[in-house]
Design a protein around this motif. Structure first.
Motif, mmCIF file in Angstrom:
data_model
loop_
_atom_site.group_PDB
_atom_site.id
_atom_site.type_symbol
_atom_site.label_atom_id
_atom_site.label_comp_id
_atom_site.label_asym_id
_atom_site.label_seq_id
_atom_site.Cartn_x
_atom_site.Cartn_y
_atom_site.Cartn_z
ATOM 1 N N GLY A 158 38.755 -12.005 -4.833
ATOM 2 C CA GLY A 158 38.262 -10.856 -3.821
ATOM 3 C C GLY A 158 38.003 -10.807 -2.727
ATOM 4 N N ILE A 159 36.924 -11.928 -2.122
ATOM 5 C CA ILE A 159 36.732 -12.102 -0.740
ATOM 6 C C ILE A 159 38.132 -12.553 0.055
ATOM 7 C CG2 ILE A 159 35.620 -13.860 0.898
ATOM 8 C CD1 ILE A 159 33.642 -14.383 -1.725
ATOM 9 N N ALA A 160 39.224 -13.337 -0.598
ATOM 10 C CA ALA A 160 40.247 -13.555 0.331
ATOM 11 C C ALA A 160 41.051 -12.312 0.340
ATOM 12 C CB ALA A 160 41.121 -14.698 -0.560
ATOM 13 N N ASP A 161 41.056 -11.507 -0.477
ATOM 14 C CA ASP A 161 41.883 -10.250 -0.476
ATOM 15 C C ASP A 161 41.198 -9.413 0.454
ATOM 16 O OD1 ASP A 161 43.692 -8.072 -1.144
ATOM 17 O OD2 ASP A 161 41.933 -7.150 -2.147
ATOM 18 N N TYR A 162 39.872 -9.202 0.568
ATOM 19 C CA TYR A 162 38.911 -8.397 1.218
ATOM 20 C C TYR A 162 39.235 -8.667 2.891
ATOM 21 C CZ TYR A 162 34.946 -5.627 3.113
ATOM 22 O OH TYR A 162 34.630 -4.628 3.822
ATOM 23 N N THR A 163 38.983 -10.070 3.379
ATOM 24 C CA THR A 163 39.114 -10.864 4.530
ATOM 25 C C THR A 163 40.579 -11.029 4.983
ATOM 26 O OG1 THR A 163 38.576 -12.817 3.679
ATOM 27 C CG2 THR A 163 36.676 -11.610 4.248
ATOM 28 N N GLY A 164 41.256 -11.221 4.242
ATOM 29 C CA GLY A 164 42.706 -11.864 4.601
ATOM 30 C C GLY A 164 42.851 -13.369 4.811
ATOM 31 N N ILE A 165 41.566 -13.984 4.563
ATOM 32 C CA ILE A 165 41.533 -15.392 4.607
ATOM 33 C C ILE A 165 42.422 -16.011 3.406
ATOM 34 C CG2 ILE A 165 39.980 -17.497 4.780
ATOM 35 C CD1 ILE A 165 37.824 -15.532 6.009
ATOM 36 N N ASP A 166 42.788 -17.210 3.660
ATOM 37 C CA ASP A 166 43.619 -17.948 2.876
ATOM 38 C C ASP A 166 42.678 -18.196 1.549
ATOM 39 O OD1 ASP A 166 45.819 -19.585 1.442
ATOM 40 O OD2 ASP A 166 44.833 -21.326 2.093
ATOM 41 N N LEU A 167 43.139 -17.954 0.367
ATOM 42 C CA LEU A 167 42.381 -18.038 -1.074
ATOM 43 C C LEU A 167 41.736 -19.553 -1.100
ATOM 44 C CD1 LEU A 167 41.259 -16.919 -3.359
ATOM 45 C CD2 LEU A 167 43.392 -17.186 -4.643
ATOM 46 N N THR A 168 42.662 -20.610 -0.579
ATOM 47 C CA THR A 168 42.057 -21.982 -1.001
ATOM 48 C C THR A 168 40.968 -22.269 -0.040
ATOM 49 O OG1 THR A 168 44.365 -22.676 -1.283
ATOM 50 C CG2 THR A 168 42.853 -24.528 -0.904
ATOM 51 N N LEU A 169 41.012 -21.744 1.281
ATOM 52 C CA LEU A 169 39.767 -21.943 2.105
ATOM 53 C C LEU A 169 38.620 -21.394 1.687
ATOM 54 C CD1 LEU A 169 41.678 -21.749 5.591
ATOM 55 C CD2 LEU A 169 40.888 -23.675 4.397
ATOM 56 N N VAL A 170 38.741 -20.045 1.086
ATOM 57 C CA VAL A 170 37.504 -19.353 0.404
ATOM 58 C C VAL A 170 37.062 -20.263 -0.824
ATOM 59 C CG1 VAL A 170 36.979 -17.455 -0.649
ATOM 60 C CG2 VAL A 170 38.422 -16.998 1.305
ATOM 61 N N ARG A 171 37.953 -20.713 -1.497
ATOM 62 C CA ARG A 171 37.258 -21.609 -2.417
ATOM 63 C C ARG A 171 36.726 -22.918 -2.286
ATOM 64 N NH1 ARG A 171 42.616 -20.217 -6.361
ATOM 65 N NH2 ARG A 171 41.680 -18.418 -7.192
ATOM 66 N N VAL A 172 37.159 -23.491 -1.292
ATOM 67 C CA VAL A 172 36.763 -24.674 -0.689
ATOM 68 C C VAL A 172 35.328 -24.316 0.029
ATOM 69 C CG1 VAL A 172 36.933 -26.784 1.049
ATOM 70 C CG2 VAL A 172 38.820 -25.940 -0.568
ATOM 71 N N GLY A 173 35.302 -23.257 0.764
ATOM 72 C CA GLY A 173 33.898 -22.759 1.417
ATOM 73 C C GLY A 173 32.847 -22.533 0.536
ATOM 74 N N VAL A 174 33.286 -21.769 -0.763
ATOM 75 C CA VAL A 174 32.357 -21.328 -1.664
ATOM 76 C C VAL A 174 31.694 -22.650 -2.356
ATOM 77 C CG1 VAL A 174 31.855 -20.290 -3.863
ATOM 78 C CG2 VAL A 174 33.109 -18.963 -2.129
ATOM 79 N N ALA A 175 32.627 -23.512 -2.642
ATOM 80 C CA ALA A 175 32.344 -24.795 -3.437
ATOM 81 C C ALA A 175 31.488 -25.794 -2.298
ATOM 82 C CB ALA A 175 33.503 -25.718 -3.529
ATOM 83 N N LEU A 176 31.844 -25.852 -1.130
ATOM 84 C CA LEU A 176 30.855 -26.439 0.074
ATOM 85 C C LEU A 176 29.369 -25.811 0.395
ATOM 86 C CD1 LEU A 176 33.321 -27.575 2.738
ATOM 87 C CD2 LEU A 176 32.220 -28.955 1.019
ATOM 88 N N LEU A 177 29.396 -24.575 0.123
ATOM 89 C CA LEU A 177 28.305 -23.595 0.450
ATOM 90 C C LEU A 177 27.351 -23.929 -0.934
ATOM 91 C CD1 LEU A 177 27.045 -21.639 2.414
ATOM 92 C CD2 LEU A 177 27.782 -19.835 1.008
ATOM 93 N N THR A 178 27.937 -23.986 -2.077
ATOM 94 C CA THR A 178 27.074 -24.226 -3.394
ATOM 95 C C THR A 178 26.407 -25.586 -3.247
ATOM 96 O OG1 THR A 178 28.622 -22.766 -4.508
ATOM 97 C CG2 THR A 178 27.295 -24.482 -5.688
ATOM 98 N N ILE A 179 27.187 -26.601 -2.926
ATOM 99 C CA ILE A 179 26.516 -27.825 -2.739
ATOM 100 C C ILE A 179 25.602 -27.828 -1.445
ATOM 101 C CG2 ILE A 179 26.906 -30.279 -2.057
ATOM 102 C CD1 ILE A 179 29.818 -29.851 -3.287
ATOM 103 N N ALA A 180 25.707 -27.337 -0.593
ATOM 104 C CA ALA A 180 24.825 -27.203 0.681
ATOM 105 C C ALA A 180 23.614 -26.300 0.374
ATOM 106 C CB ALA A 180 25.406 -26.750 1.858
ATOM 107 N N THR A 181 23.654 -25.447 -0.731
ATOM 108 C CA THR A 181 22.380 -24.500 -0.692
ATOM 109 C C THR A 181 21.801 -24.968 -2.078
ATOM 110 O OG1 THR A 181 23.829 -22.957 -1.895
ATOM 111 C CG2 THR A 181 23.309 -22.685 0.587
ATOM 112 N N SER A 182 22.049 -25.975 -2.768
ATOM 113 C CA SER A 182 21.494 -26.577 -3.886
ATOM 114 C C SER A 182 21.861 -25.586 -5.153
ATOM 115 C CB SER A 182 20.198 -26.926 -3.949
ATOM 116 O OG SER A 182 19.975 -27.701 -2.756
ATOM 117 N N GLY A 183 22.931 -25.016 -5.030
ATOM 118 C CA GLY A 183 23.162 -24.023 -6.285
ATOM 119 C C GLY A 183 22.837 -22.540 -6.154
ATOM 120 N N TRP A 184 22.149 -22.077 -4.928
ATOM 121 C CA TRP A 184 21.920 -20.888 -4.584
ATOM 122 C C TRP A 184 23.085 -19.943 -4.403
ATOM 123 C CZ3 TRP A 184 17.657 -18.578 -5.726
ATOM 124 C CH2 TRP A 184 16.596 -19.316 -5.911
#
Length: 125
Positions: free
Chosen positions: A23-49
């Motif tokens: 949904g984020i990729a569709d909304y912004t036009g960013i590549d879906l793989t980049l969004v998934r990797v970004g969310v995974a990295l953000l989850t690790i960086a924020t300790s699960g928040w």
């Protein structure tokens, strides 16, 4: 169509799990793989928040309506509208000005004294 094309929706068609990243990729036009990797990295960086935010978005956001876009060009246009509405309206105005200019040229050509055009029209009758 009652569904808003500028609203965020969960994209269950391209989803791996709940459709938030697609949904984020569709909304912004960013590549879906980049969004998934970004969310995974953000989850690790924020300790699960970020994962809690992901679940909250999945719970609150509506599913994407079927037939929201008529084609890939329509989807790309609405992604541009969401990112910069002012630029989108100026692009539409520019296209209409171009169409108006071309129609004026056609009208001028058709209404002018052009014997070759008149002969071609008479030949078609």
């Amino acid at each position: 169509m009652s569904a808003s094309r500028t609203k965020f929706y969960l994209d269950k068609v391209n989803a791996k799990w709940l459709g938030v990243c697609s949904g984020i990729a569709d909304y912004t036009g960013i590549d879906l793989t980049l969004v998934r990797v970004g969310v995974a990295l953000l989850t690790i960086a924020t300790s699960g928040w970020a994962f809690i935010a992901y679940l909250l978005i999945a719970w609150l956001a509506p599913n994407k309506p079927v037939g929201l876009y008529e084609g890939p060009e329509d989807a790309k246009f609405w992604q541009g509208v969401r990112s910069n509405p002012t630029r989108s309206t100026s692009e539409v105005r520019s296209k209409f000005r171009d169409i108006d200019r071309r129609l004026a040229d056609i009208e001028t050509y058709y209404t002018s004294r052009n014997t070759r055009l008149a002969e071609e029209i008479d030949a078609l009758r």
